[in-house]
Design a protein around this motif. Structure first.
Motif, PDB file in Angstrom:
ATOM      1  N   ASN A 109       1.019  -1.262   0.190  1.00 23.39           N
ATOM      2  CA  ASN A 109      -0.051  -0.165  -0.098  1.00 23.39           C
ATOM      3  C   ASN A 109       0.911   1.127  -0.026  1.00 23.39           C
ATOM      4  OD1 ASN A 109      -2.414  -1.180  -0.148  1.00 23.39           O
ATOM      5  ND2 ASN A 109      -2.977  -0.715   1.946  1.00 23.39           N
ATOM      6  N   THR A 110       0.764   2.204  -0.866  1.00 22.85           N
ATOM      7  CA  THR A 110       1.290   3.591  -0.951  1.00 22.85           C
ATOM      8  C   THR A 110       0.507   4.542  -0.252  1.00 22.85           C
ATOM      9  OG1 THR A 110       0.275   4.275  -2.960  1.00 22.85           O
ATOM     10  CG2 THR A 110       1.933   2.942  -3.277  1.00 22.85           C
ATOM     11  N   LYS A 111       1.105   5.413   0.154  1.00 19.08           N
ATOM     12  CA  LYS A 111       0.506   6.688   0.754  1.00 19.08           C
ATOM     13  C   LYS A 111      -0.480   7.316   0.005  1.00 19.08           C
ATOM     14  CE  LYS A 111       4.580   8.116   3.214  1.00 19.08           C
ATOM     15  NZ  LYS A 111       5.603   9.354   3.441  1.00 19.08           N
ATOM     16  N   GLU A 112      -0.606   7.133  -1.234  1.00 25.61           N
ATOM     17  CA  GLU A 112      -1.596   7.683  -2.187  1.00 25.61           C
ATOM     18  C   GLU A 112      -2.688   6.750  -2.319  1.00 25.61           C
ATOM     19  OE1 GLU A 112       1.455   7.287  -3.241  1.00 25.61           O
ATOM     20  OE2 GLU A 112       2.017   9.445  -2.706  1.00 25.61           O
ATOM     21  N   LYS A 113      -2.663   5.475  -1.321  1.00 20.96           N
ATOM     22  CA  LYS A 113      -3.868   4.438  -1.404  1.00 20.96           C
ATOM     23  C   LYS A 113      -3.855   3.646  -2.699  1.00 20.96           C
ATOM     24  CE  LYS A 113      -5.072   6.350   2.599  1.00 20.96           C
ATOM     25  NZ  LYS A 113      -4.628   5.740   3.863  1.00 20.96           N
ATOM     26  N   LYS A 114      -2.664   3.635  -3.337  1.00 18.28           N
ATOM     27  CA  LYS A 114      -2.724   2.761  -4.320  1.00 18.28           C
ATOM     28  C   LYS A 114      -2.132   1.437  -3.894  1.00 18.28           C
ATOM     29  CE  LYS A 114      -3.602   5.399  -7.969  1.00 18.28           C
ATOM     30  NZ  LYS A 114      -4.522   5.316  -8.960  1.00 18.28           N
ATOM     31  N   LYS A 115      -2.378   0.296  -4.643  1.00 19.31           N
ATOM     32  CA  LYS A 115      -1.923  -1.020  -4.233  1.00 19.31           C
ATOM     33  C   LYS A 115      -1.014  -1.637  -5.398  1.00 19.31           C
ATOM     34  CE  LYS A 115      -5.951  -2.711  -1.526  1.00 19.31           C
ATOM     35  NZ  LYS A 115      -7.125  -3.786  -1.466  1.00 19.31           N
ATOM     36  N   TRP A 116       0.131  -2.106  -4.999  1.00 20.94           N
ATOM     37  CA  TRP A 116       0.907  -2.703  -5.784  1.00 20.94           C
ATOM     38  C   TRP A 116       1.039  -4.140  -5.598  1.00 20.94           C
ATOM     39  CZ3 TRP A 116       4.683   0.181  -9.389  1.00 20.94           C
ATOM     40  CH2 TRP A 116       4.364   1.378  -9.298  1.00 20.94           C
ATOM     41  N   GLU A 117       1.020  -4.792  -6.532  1.00 24.18           N
ATOM     42  CA  GLU A 117       1.247  -6.505  -6.288  1.00 24.18           C
ATOM     43  C   GLU A 117       2.213  -7.057  -7.242  1.00 24.18           C
ATOM     44  OE1 GLU A 117      -1.944  -9.857  -7.693  1.00 24.18           O
ATOM     45  OE2 GLU A 117      -2.625  -8.195  -6.372  1.00 24.18           O
ATOM     46  N   PHE A 118       2.964  -7.850  -6.308  1.00 25.63           N
ATOM     47  CA  PHE A 118       4.121  -8.610  -7.103  1.00 25.63           C
ATOM     48  C   PHE A 118       3.655 -10.146  -7.013  1.00 25.63           C
ATOM     49  CE2 PHE A 118       5.781  -4.670  -5.933  1.00 25.63           C
ATOM     50  CZ  PHE A 118       6.822  -4.238  -7.156  1.00 25.63           C
ATOM     51  N   LEU A 119       3.721 -10.978  -8.140  1.00 23.32           N
ATOM     52  CA  LEU A 119       3.484 -12.280  -8.079  1.00 23.32           C
ATOM     53  C   LEU A 119       4.777 -12.923  -8.457  1.00 23.32           C
ATOM     54  CD1 LEU A 119       0.101 -12.313  -9.817  1.00 23.32           C
ATOM     55  CD2 LEU A 119       0.471 -13.286  -7.410  1.00 23.32           C
ATOM     56  N   LEU A 120       5.343 -13.786  -7.600  1.00 21.20           N
ATOM     57  CA  LEU A 120       6.577 -14.516  -8.181  1.00 21.20           C
ATOM     58  C   LEU A 120       6.444 -15.957  -8.214  1.00 21.20           C
ATOM     59  CD1 LEU A 120       9.280 -12.693  -5.906  1.00 21.20           C
ATOM     60  CD2 LEU A 120       8.507 -12.202  -8.064  1.00 21.20           C
ATOM     61  N   VAL A 121       6.745 -16.460  -9.330  1.00 24.88           N
ATOM     62  CA  VAL A 121       6.474 -17.928  -9.437  1.00 24.88           C
ATOM     63  C   VAL A 121       7.718 -18.689  -9.608  1.00 24.88           C
ATOM     64  CG1 VAL A 121       5.109 -20.109 -10.732  1.00 24.88           C
ATOM     65  CG2 VAL A 121       4.274 -17.413 -10.593  1.00 24.88           C
ATOM     66  N   PHE A 122       7.901 -19.693  -8.756  1.00 23.05           N
ATOM     67  CA  PHE A 122       9.190 -20.608  -8.605  1.00 23.05           C
ATOM     68  C   PHE A 122       8.952 -22.067  -9.086  1.00 23.05           C
ATOM     69  CE2 PHE A 122       9.670 -17.219  -5.757  1.00 23.05           C
ATOM     70  CZ  PHE A 122      10.926 -16.483  -5.826  1.00 23.05           C
ATOM     71  N   GLU A 123       9.395 -22.559 -10.122  1.00 22.58           N
ATOM     72  CA  GLU A 123       9.447 -24.070 -10.160  1.00 22.58           C
ATOM     73  C   GLU A 123       9.953 -24.588  -9.056  1.00 22.58           C
ATOM     74  OE1 GLU A 123       9.826 -27.422 -13.703  1.00 22.58           O
ATOM     75  OE2 GLU A 123      10.846 -25.249 -13.809  1.00 22.58           O
ATOM     76  N   GLU A 124       9.453 -25.718  -8.509  1.00 18.97           N
ATOM     77  CA  GLU A 124      10.028 -26.052  -7.097  1.00 18.97           C
ATOM     78  C   GLU A 124      11.550 -26.502  -7.175  1.00 18.97           C
ATOM     79  OE1 GLU A 124       8.169 -29.417  -5.209  1.00 18.97           O
ATOM     80  OE2 GLU A 124       6.154 -28.020  -4.532  1.00 18.97           O
ATOM     81  N   GLN A 125      11.875 -27.152  -8.666  1.00 20.32           N
ATOM     82  CA  GLN A 125      13.396 -27.655  -8.785  1.00 20.32           C
ATOM     83  C   GLN A 125      13.979 -26.464  -8.700  1.00 20.32           C
ATOM     84  OE1 GLN A 125      14.138 -29.366 -12.505  1.00 20.32           O
ATOM     85  NE2 GLN A 125      13.189 -27.881 -13.775  1.00 20.32           N
ATOM     86  N   LEU A 126      13.910 -25.260  -9.205  1.00 19.67           N
ATOM     87  CA  LEU A 126      14.607 -23.916  -9.102  1.00 19.67           C
ATOM     88  C   LEU A 126      14.949 -23.852  -7.489  1.00 19.67           C
ATOM     89  CD1 LEU A 126      15.787 -21.665 -10.033  1.00 19.67           C
ATOM     90  CD2 LEU A 126      13.764 -20.400 -10.178  1.00 19.67           C
ATOM     91  N   LEU A 127      14.033 -23.806  -6.730  1.00 21.16           N
ATOM     92  CA  LEU A 127      14.315 -23.704  -5.288  1.00 21.16           C
ATOM     93  C   LEU A 127      15.197 -24.774  -4.877  1.00 21.16           C
ATOM     94  CD1 LEU A 127      10.984 -22.519  -3.860  1.00 21.16           C
ATOM     95  CD2 LEU A 127      12.660 -21.127  -4.527  1.00 21.16           C
ATOM     96  N   MET A 128      14.892 -25.948  -5.050  1.00 23.62           N
ATOM     97  CA  MET A 128      15.659 -27.324  -4.541  1.00 23.62           C
ATOM     98  C   MET A 128      17.251 -26.802  -5.334  1.00 23.62           C
ATOM     99  SD  MET A 128      13.673 -28.787  -2.657  1.00 23.62           S
ATOM    100  CE  MET A 128      14.982 -30.108  -2.278  1.00 23.62           C
ATOM    101  N   ASN A 129      17.306 -26.444  -6.333  1.00 23.47           N
ATOM    102  CA  ASN A 129      18.894 -26.389  -7.097  1.00 23.47           C
ATOM    103  C   ASN A 129      19.612 -24.975  -6.808  1.00 23.47           C
ATOM    104  OD1 ASN A 129      18.678 -28.499  -8.622  1.00 23.47           O
ATOM    105  ND2 ASN A 129      17.480 -27.754 -10.319  1.00 23.47           N
TER     106      ASN A 129
END
Length: 450
Positions: A190-210
């Motif tokens: 949330n910003t002071k101007e009442k705007k919402k910013w959204e981040f979506l991160l998608v990890f393949e499980e093997q990426l996290l394991m590696n």
């Protein structure tokens, strides 16, 4: 790929200068296919053939863009952007692969496959939209190309800095398709101007394991609670670095941190158009980065995390993921392609108990979904806007790796003439949308038991 691209009248859009060049590009690719079948290949001949295709493609883009300007086509900006991405991102990446491998058979096949698939898909969707007057709205909120390039390079640099990964940008129009077993992480500011910013991160499980898993020297074979918590804080650091691009976020506070299932992720993704939607191949697994902003962003019931409940919530999320994977393990995958949300929900409910149900709302998202997560059967709406069922079937069959995927049409028209047209396309069958859920399920069961 198949040995030839077969020209079909449905590729004609009714504009002579465009149709003529389309036919020429098909012929050039077919000559490259013929060359690819020869046992003794000259690298120089291949280089010249690739250059010939590229020169004609660029000339065609120029003519097509001039035509769009002459008719005041409303979708010109996005259409040109798609051309530019092919000119400046896709083709250079393919040419670099050819050069690095000394024009190996695999690299030549890759070049032909990507170019043929792109040409067929672009002709049947964006080019058809020129004469229909419709615009492709899926990416209407994407930020300018220069900002996409800067963000893409920054993410590649950050992935290298954090994990020593040599990543490659695959797409700057990631459509939210599922790839492998994924972890879906969401941060809302949330910003002071009442705007919402959204981040979506998608990890393949093997990426996290590696990456994180190898750093922790964990003996776990799947993502566990400890690794997931480290991944969360790593993701927060990653987003903090990305926030530096946006002055409005300098004093923004995190409103919510969530872990989503794939279905929750899709619902969030489909309810607003992203400014960035990038897909990367890191060499160790896939990674996607999406960002959106606005006054009202979609809410979805994911696993909401706060410090006091973090361990328990992450365990709950991972347990749910494991249960879902166990539930779909061994199940046949059915991709349902329909522009009706009601129909997609209904088909999930009908088939979800016995099949892993994937969904797509357009021809382009269907094609990407097939590429990332090959289905065992496609249930395809015959009457769709912009790119109809017959055109999508043509796209699928134009790619050798997909040509044998069975397709059954869903249609609301069952009069003799409509059925005749459907059957002329030689699908594996057709189903009326007016059938009861029980009968639709029975027909799909019958197909897999045959």
């Amino acid at each position: 790929m198949g040995n030839q691209l077969v020209w079909n009248d449905r590729y004609n859009i009714g504009v002579n200068i465009i149709d003529k060049e389309h036919r020429k590009l098909f012929r050039i690719l077919n000559k490259l296919f013929d060359f690819g079948q020869q046992e003794k290949k000259s690298q120089w001949v291949c280089q010249e053939a690739v250059k010939y295709f590229k020169d004609h493609a660029f000339a065609h883009f120029k003519d097509e863009e001039e035509y769009m300007v002459s008719v005041d086509y409303a979708g010109f900006g996005m259409h040109k952007r798609i051309h530019d991405n092919f000119r400046e991102v896709t083709l250079p990446a393919l040419e670099k692969e050819l050069e690095l491998t000394d024009y190996s058979e695999l690299a030549v096949d890759h070049f032909l496959g990507v170019c043929a698939g792109w040409l067929v898909g672009h002709t049947l969707t964006e080019d058809q939209a020129i004469v229909s007057g419709e615009t492709i709205k899926q990416w209407e909120n994407l930020l300018p190309e220069e900002e996409q390039a800067v963000m893409g390079q920054d993410i590649i640099s950050q992935l290298h800095s954090m994990f020593r990964l040599n990543s490659r940008l695959i797409s700057n129009c990631y459509g939210g398709e599922k790839f492998g077993n994924g972890i879906y992480y969401r941060l809302i500011y949330n910003t002071k101007e009442k705007k919402k910013w959204e981040f979506l991160l998608v990890f393949e499980e093997q990426l996290l394991m590696n990456t994180i898993g190898s750093m922790m020297e964990t003996k776990a074979k799947t993502v566990n609670v400890m690794l997931m918590n480290v991944a969360r804080y790593t993701a927060r650091q990653f987003v903090e670095h990305i926030k530096a691009h946006f002055p409005a976020l300098s004093h923004a506070d995190v409103k919510e941190e969530q872990l989503l299932t794939y279905d929750q992720f899709r619902k969030v993704f489909e309810k607003h158009s992203p400014q960035f939607s990038l897909l990367f191949d890191t060499g160790k697994g896939y990674f996607a980065f999406c960002m959106a902003t606005g006054d009202l962003l979609a809410n979805e019931d994911g696993v909401s995390i706060i410090t006091e409940n973090a361990m328990a919530k992450v365990e709950k999320y991972l347990s749910r993921n494991r249960a879902e994977k166990t539930a779909v393990n061994g199940k046949k995958k059915v991709l349902v392609v329909d522009d009706s949300d009601f129909m997609l929900v209904a088909m999930r409910q009908i088939l979800g108990s016995d099949y892993e149900v994937l969904t797509a709302t357009s021809g382009l998202s269907a094609f990407r979904s097939i590429t990332l997560d090959r289905p065992d059967l496609v249930l395809l709406d015959y009457e769709m806007p912009v790119c109809n069922g017959s055109q999508i079937l043509e796209m699928i069959r134009s790619e050798q790796g997909f040509a044998d995927i069975p397709v059954i049409f869903l249609t609301s028209r069952v009069d003799k003439e409509s059925v005749r047209k459907v059957l002329e396309l030689k699908p594996q069958g057709y189903l009326s949308k007016s059938l009861s859920p029980e009968l639709v399920k029975k027909e799909v069961d019958k197909f897999f038991s045959a």
